[in-house]
Every structure is written in C-alpha cells, then in structure tokens.
Design a protein around this motif. Structure first.
Motif, short mmCIF file in Angstrom:
data_model
loop_
_atom_site.label_atom_id
_atom_site.label_comp_id
_atom_site.label_asym_id
_atom_site.label_seq_id
_atom_site.Cartn_x
_atom_site.Cartn_y
_atom_site.Cartn_z
N MET A 240 35.16 31.46 29.09
CA MET A 240 35.87 32.13 30.19
C MET A 240 35.32 31.56 31.50
O MET A 240 34.14 31.25 31.61
CB MET A 240 35.67 33.65 30.15
CG MET A 240 36.38 34.40 31.28
SD MET A 240 36.09 36.21 31.21
CE MET A 240 37.07 36.64 29.76
N LEU A 241 36.20 31.43 32.48
CA LEU A 241 35.80 30.89 33.79
C LEU A 241 36.14 31.91 34.87
O LEU A 241 37.21 32.52 34.86
CB LEU A 241 36.55 29.59 34.06
CG LEU A 241 36.29 28.90 35.41
CD1 LEU A 241 34.84 28.42 35.49
CD2 LEU A 241 37.25 27.73 35.61
N TYR A 242 35.19 32.10 35.81
CA TYR A 242 35.42 32.98 36.96
C TYR A 242 35.56 32.15 38.22
O TYR A 242 34.79 31.22 38.47
CB TYR A 242 34.24 33.95 37.13
CG TYR A 242 34.21 34.61 38.50
CD1 TYR A 242 34.92 35.77 38.75
CD2 TYR A 242 33.50 34.04 39.55
CE1 TYR A 242 34.91 36.37 40.00
CE2 TYR A 242 33.47 34.63 40.81
CZ TYR A 242 34.18 35.79 41.03
OH TYR A 242 34.17 36.37 42.27
N MET A 243 36.57 32.50 39.03
CA MET A 243 36.75 31.88 40.34
C MET A 243 37.11 32.96 41.36
O MET A 243 37.62 34.02 41.01
CB MET A 243 37.81 30.78 40.30
CG MET A 243 37.41 29.61 39.41
SD MET A 243 38.50 28.17 39.59
CE MET A 243 38.01 27.58 41.22
N HIS A 244 36.85 32.63 42.62
CA HIS A 244 37.01 33.61 43.70
C HIS A 244 37.92 33.01 44.78
O HIS A 244 37.43 32.40 45.74
CB HIS A 244 35.62 33.94 44.26
CG HIS A 244 35.64 34.92 45.38
ND1 HIS A 244 36.30 36.12 45.32
CD2 HIS A 244 35.06 34.88 46.61
CE1 HIS A 244 36.13 36.77 46.45
NE2 HIS A 244 35.39 36.04 47.26
N PRO A 245 39.25 33.13 44.62
CA PRO A 245 40.17 32.55 45.61
C PRO A 245 40.03 33.20 46.97
O PRO A 245 39.78 34.40 47.08
CB PRO A 245 41.56 32.80 45.02
CG PRO A 245 41.37 33.97 44.11
CD PRO A 245 39.97 33.85 43.57
N LYS A 246 40.21 32.39 48.01
CA LYS A 246 40.08 32.88 49.37
C LYS A 246 41.45 33.19 49.96
O LYS A 246 42.48 32.70 49.50
CB LYS A 246 39.39 31.82 50.25
CG LYS A 246 38.04 31.39 49.74
CD LYS A 246 37.06 32.54 49.73
CE LYS A 246 35.69 32.12 49.23
NZ LYS A 246 34.74 33.24 49.18
N HIS A 247 41.44 34.04 50.99
CA HIS A 247 42.67 34.35 51.70
C HIS A 247 42.94 33.25 52.71
O HIS A 247 42.10 32.93 53.54
CB HIS A 247 42.55 35.69 52.43
CG HIS A 247 43.75 36.04 53.24
ND1 HIS A 247 44.94 36.44 52.66
CD2 HIS A 247 43.97 36.00 54.58
CE1 HIS A 247 45.82 36.67 53.62
NE2 HIS A 247 45.27 36.40 54.79
N HIS A 248 44.13 32.64 52.61
CA HIS A 248 44.50 31.57 53.53
C HIS A 248 45.74 31.96 54.32
O HIS A 248 46.59 32.71 53.85
CB HIS A 248 44.78 30.27 52.76
CG HIS A 248 43.60 29.74 52.02
ND1 HIS A 248 42.50 29.20 52.66
CD2 HIS A 248 43.33 29.67 50.70
CE1 HIS A 248 41.61 28.82 51.76
NE2 HIS A 248 42.09 29.10 50.56
N LYS A 249 45.81 31.42 55.51
CA LYS A 249 47.00 31.63 56.33
C LYS A 249 48.18 30.89 55.71
O LYS A 249 48.02 30.00 54.88
CB LYS A 249 46.76 31.14 57.76
CG LYS A 249 45.68 31.94 58.49
CD LYS A 249 45.46 31.41 59.90
CE LYS A 249 44.38 32.21 60.62
NZ LYS A 249 44.12 31.69 61.98
#
Length: 276
Positions: A240-249
């Motif tokens: 399993m892989l964890y990622m943390h997407p960021k909020h982009h305009k």
C-alpha cells in the motif's frame, strides 16, 4: 471510522473495490454506503414532452440498478455487513460529494481501471480526479486488486515541507489493523535544508514509535512523473502507498499535473490519499 463510501457502477473494478471495502468494514466494525450515479441530461422545463421522455428512462435505469444490487447482495455476501445504497441523478463526483457533505463518511474506497486512454491520462479518470478535491481520505483500488493483504506500507514524503502528522492517523490505523511495517520514503535533493529532514524524522519516529518502521532516503527532486516512487514501490515490495496531495489553484491544476494523480494512474497497489 464512521462509514465507508463506495462508488458503484457495477464494473469489475468497482466490485473489487467493494470487496476491499467489505473487508475493511468487518475489521473496523463500520457500515458501507454504495453510491450509484444516473447521469441524465436535464432538459429545459419548457421543452415539449420533456417529462414523457426522461421519466421512463430514469425509471428503467433505476429498476436496473435495483436488480444489479440484488444480484450483488447474493453473490458478494453483503448480508455479512451493515450497508445501504443510494442513487443520484447527477455526475459521479457530485453524487460522492453530496454523500460526504452529510458528514458521516470517513473513507472513500474507489476502483480504477488498469488501462487508461490518452484523454483519461490527461484529464484523469473519475477516481483519480476525485482524490484532488476529496475532503476525506480516498483509497484507490487498482482493477486487479480484490483483496487487502498489507504487510508493508510506503509513505512518499517531500523533504521540502513539514510533515502533517494529523494526516497520518489513518496510516497508523491501517498499520495496526494489518500489523504492517511502515516504510517512510524521504524524497529530496542533497541541497535541502537538513533541519527540515531531521525535525521531520524525529516527529515521525515518535509518531510511529509503536509500529515497526524504517526510513528510506532518496536524494532526488520530487518530479511530476512519479518514476522514482514507482521504482521504490517495486524495490521495497510495498502493498500500500500513502500520498498527500496538495491544494492547487485552478491554473496550477490545468498546467501542472498532480503527482498523486499521476501515481494513481500507474501504480498497481492500493493508494491511500489524504488531502490537505
């Protein structure tokens, strides 16, 4: 965990995602909500005979969905868990968003196809598109996965930013649930400020102190292709892989493809995404 939401279009990848959600529901002692979208065009109110055209089609679609759910109930043993179904006349994203807004969804488990056409790779499929905006964690299940056997969880973290420990609570939950090992992958060039790395490492070591964990340092920039992360998934034999997407305009979302979405299109293991 309050409730697990599963978008259901009765495709094989959606059914596999539901099987994974069913496993989690049993372990976490929580219900499942299966959500189906009927996306019909909304005709103008003044269109002559609009109701006579749309309503019979909606009725037929609704009846077919009910039949599919009855078949699913018998084949997949849904009587073993607490679940409910919902139908929306809207896009898939709007249907999911409506359910999340009610405030009782703790996780979305959604399947994604193995092969994507050119347009999907550019714009993203329904699932990978949704992880960029979801207010709750999303577990993306590749089409060939229909069962969770998690021994190793990988965290892809960027050295350029301070780690947000609150976003890792669900990772802790999964690690304890499956007695899994945590592999923390620090990706950043040698020129990165050392104090950021050292501070993050201390925080993470304390946070995962009661879980078997280790650190993997990758001295490269976090590029948008995700190539290095995909290589590490294979090298470390992650489940399993964890990622943390960021909020982009908006303009960034158009001209700078999301690394998390790119990985979700390519990785062949479940991807847990927790948006900022």
């Amino acid at each position: 965990m309050k409730k697990i939401l599963v978008p259901m279009d009765f495709s094989q990848c959606a059914i596999n995602a539901m099987r994974v959600a069913k496993e989690l529901a049993k372990k976490l002692h929580c219900p499942i909500e299966l959500v189906t979208s009927i996306h019909m065009p909304h005709l103008h109110a003044q269109t002559v005979g609009a109701d006579s055209v749309v309503q019979p089609i909606l009725s037929e679609y609704s009846h077919q969905i009910d039949e599919n759910y009855r078949d699913l109930y018998e084949r997949e043993g849904l009587n073993e868990i607490e679940f409910e179904t919902k139908k929306f006349n809207s896009s898939v994203q709007n249907a999911i968003y409506s359910c999340i807004e009610q405030g009782d969804v703790g996780l979305v488990v959604s399947g994604t196809k193995e092969n994507h056409d050119i347009l999907e790779k550019i714009l993203g499929g329904h699932t990978v598109d949704f992880i960029s905006i979801s207010k709750v964690p999303v577990l993306v299940i590749p089409e060939k996965v229909n069962h969770l056997e998690v021994r190793k969880i990988g965290l892809a973290l960027n050295l350029e930013e301070e780690v947000q420990l609150d976003k890792l609570e669900l990772v802790r939950e999964f690690a304890k649930l499956f007695e899994a090992e945590i592999n923390i992958m620090f990706i950043g060039a040698e020129s990165e400020k050392r104090y950021i790395y050292d501070d993050n490492k201390v925080k993470l070591a304390e946070f995962f102190g009661d879980i078997n964990n280790n650190f993997v340092n990758v001295k490269e920039h976090m590029d948008k292709s995700g190539k290095k992360i995909l290589e590490l998934v294979d090298e470390l034999q992650l489940d399993m892989l964890y990622m943390h997407p960021k909020h982009h305009k908006l303009l960034d979302r158009i001209f700078r493809p999301s690394l998390t979405k790119q990985i979700a299109m390519e990785v062949d293991i479940p991807l847990l995404s927790v948006h900022e």
